[in-house]
Design an enzyme around this catalytic site. Sequence first.
Site, short mmCIF file in Angstrom:
data_model
loop_
_atom_site.label_atom_id
_atom_site.label_comp_id
_atom_site.label_asym_id
_atom_site.label_seq_id
_atom_site.Cartn_x
_atom_site.Cartn_y
_atom_site.Cartn_z
N GLU A 175 1.16 -1.09 0.03
CA GLU A 175 -0.37 -0.19 -0.32
C GLU A 175 0.87 1.29 -0.07
OE1 GLU A 175 -3.96 0.20 0.46
OE2 GLU A 175 -3.64 -2.16 -0.11
N HIS A 250 -4.44 2.03 7.41
CA HIS A 250 -3.43 2.39 7.33
C HIS A 250 -2.53 2.65 8.35
CE1 HIS A 250 -4.53 2.74 2.23
NE2 HIS A 250 -3.57 1.86 2.52
N CYS A 369 -2.72 11.68 3.80
CA CYS A 369 -3.29 10.75 1.84
C CYS A 369 -2.40 10.62 1.17
CB CYS A 369 -4.70 10.65 2.56
SG CYS A 369 -4.77 9.30 3.70
O1 SUG Z 1 -7.66 3.15 0.17
N1 SUG Z 1 -10.39 5.59 -0.06
C1 SUG Z 1 -9.20 5.31 0.42
C2 SUG Z 1 -8.36 5.88 0.51
C3 SUG Z 1 -6.59 5.80 0.64
C4 SUG Z 1 -6.02 6.98 1.73
N2 SUG Z 1 -4.58 6.66 2.21
C5 SUG Z 1 -4.24 6.83 2.96
N3 SUG Z 1 -4.05 6.18 4.25
N4 SUG Z 1 -2.64 7.20 3.17
C6 SUG Z 1 -8.52 3.70 0.32
O2 SUG Z 1 -9.61 3.55 1.28
C7 SUG Z 1 -12.69 5.04 -1.41
C8 SUG Z 1 -13.08 4.86 -2.46
C9 SUG Z 1 -14.84 4.88 -2.26
O3 SUG Z 1 -15.56 3.74 -1.65
O4 SUG Z 1 -15.25 5.57 -3.25
C10 SUG Z 1 -11.51 4.92 -0.72
O5 SUG Z 1 -9.93 4.17 -1.58
#
Ligand code: SUG
Length: 442
Positions: A175, A250, A369
Amino acid sequence: MNNTMTEVNFDCLAGPTHNFAGLSFGNLASMNNEKNYSSPKKAAMQGLEKMYFLYKKGFKQGILPPHKRPFMPILEQMGFTGTKQEIIKQALDNQEILVKNISSSSAMWAANSATISPSIDCSDNICHISVANLHNKFHRSIEAKQTYEVLKHIFSAKNFAVHQALTAHDIFSDEGAANHNRLCPNHDYQALEIFVYGKTAGLDTQKTLRYPARQSLLASQSIALRHKLNSDYVLFLEQNPLAIDEGAFHNDVVCVMNEQVILCHEQAFASNISLVKQRYEKLYKQEPIIIQISATDLSLQDCVSSYLFNSQLLSKPDGKMMLFAPMQTFNNPASAKVIKNILADNNPIDEVYYFDVSESMSNGGGPACLRLRLLLSSNELNNILPSVLFTEESYEKLRLFIESYYPQEFNLSYLLKSDFLQLCNFIHEEIFKILGLHRILN
Ligand code: SUG
């Protein structure tokens, strides 16, 4: 000690299909906001204003373009035929979930796009960049290809090694920088690189009961090896399964590090933080500054809803640090109090800013993020594609462009209109052109 290193944060702009599709099981914001009204224009403007704010504060900022969505190759591969519009119509009638996946603007969370080891950490003195496979979520796994092409183009000089994503399999589930930290007395030191994982290999090795662990130890170990890190300067830490089960999908939801400072929740890791302290002391003959927040002061639930630890922790020229937090941290009484105490205590953090990134937050993405963090020497900085660096000029161009062309709102039915599909293409191409990335348009 090495030559002076500068931190550059690359943020990725949201695209014209930004929406809330409930695609990330284990990410509470994504799960809870499914079907909510989304505004691609607002998302892109919030992201751009975030970059502008930090740029004006004197921090170096880079810009990454949104990914091409809807991502048609998946539907074509499934056997749907006809015009783009016809293909989407058939897919929407039969496989709506697939259309949601290929329309997500999830590449905007640049922290997940890659893991980066600055040249001072690598034995070949090259800055290593490993694209993440994001294998755990289908909508994210399709990001790797464009991410590789764009990063390869920006970092094409011989000072950089851009690696393809690891094999897309659960045992290598990766990730990116969201589970990676560097700890050192200051930016000019070779750092202790800390890789955080939730399972040792595949699904059968995860300890969580409710939600999936996304990062595998095997992936983290492979990256440390590829990046030619000295093993004395590498630590692999296990995420606390309890934290994952409370929605910390994460590690950057429960921990942020900068230079010698660790700001984390006491339930972030499976092991005691003293492990990090001991290794740090052995390497640098001094103590790290550990600001550990107790569960009494901030429960894991408040941690996840306030996103305090998903703040950016930035070094200022005066040697102090600034916390760049989401508005939710201010609005949550427990996290607001924690911040007050941090500011009052004796530690390098002496300033906090709260920023509205609500369109990103509704999908579980806070300020940290949205950015991919790099440390570059001045020579390296001179050797990246200059047109992706944030300037007053690029800000003005992008602001005008987003205001003129980005859709105010989006839902899946928009994809049935050919003029909307054309608009998505146009936006993609024009942003590539504004950022000087037109040579890799396909
Ligand atoms: O991978 N949300 C992302 C958020 C990422 C956050 N990044 C960090 N923590 N670095 C994920 O879960 C949601 C998309 C949706 O539901 O439409 C999404 O992909």
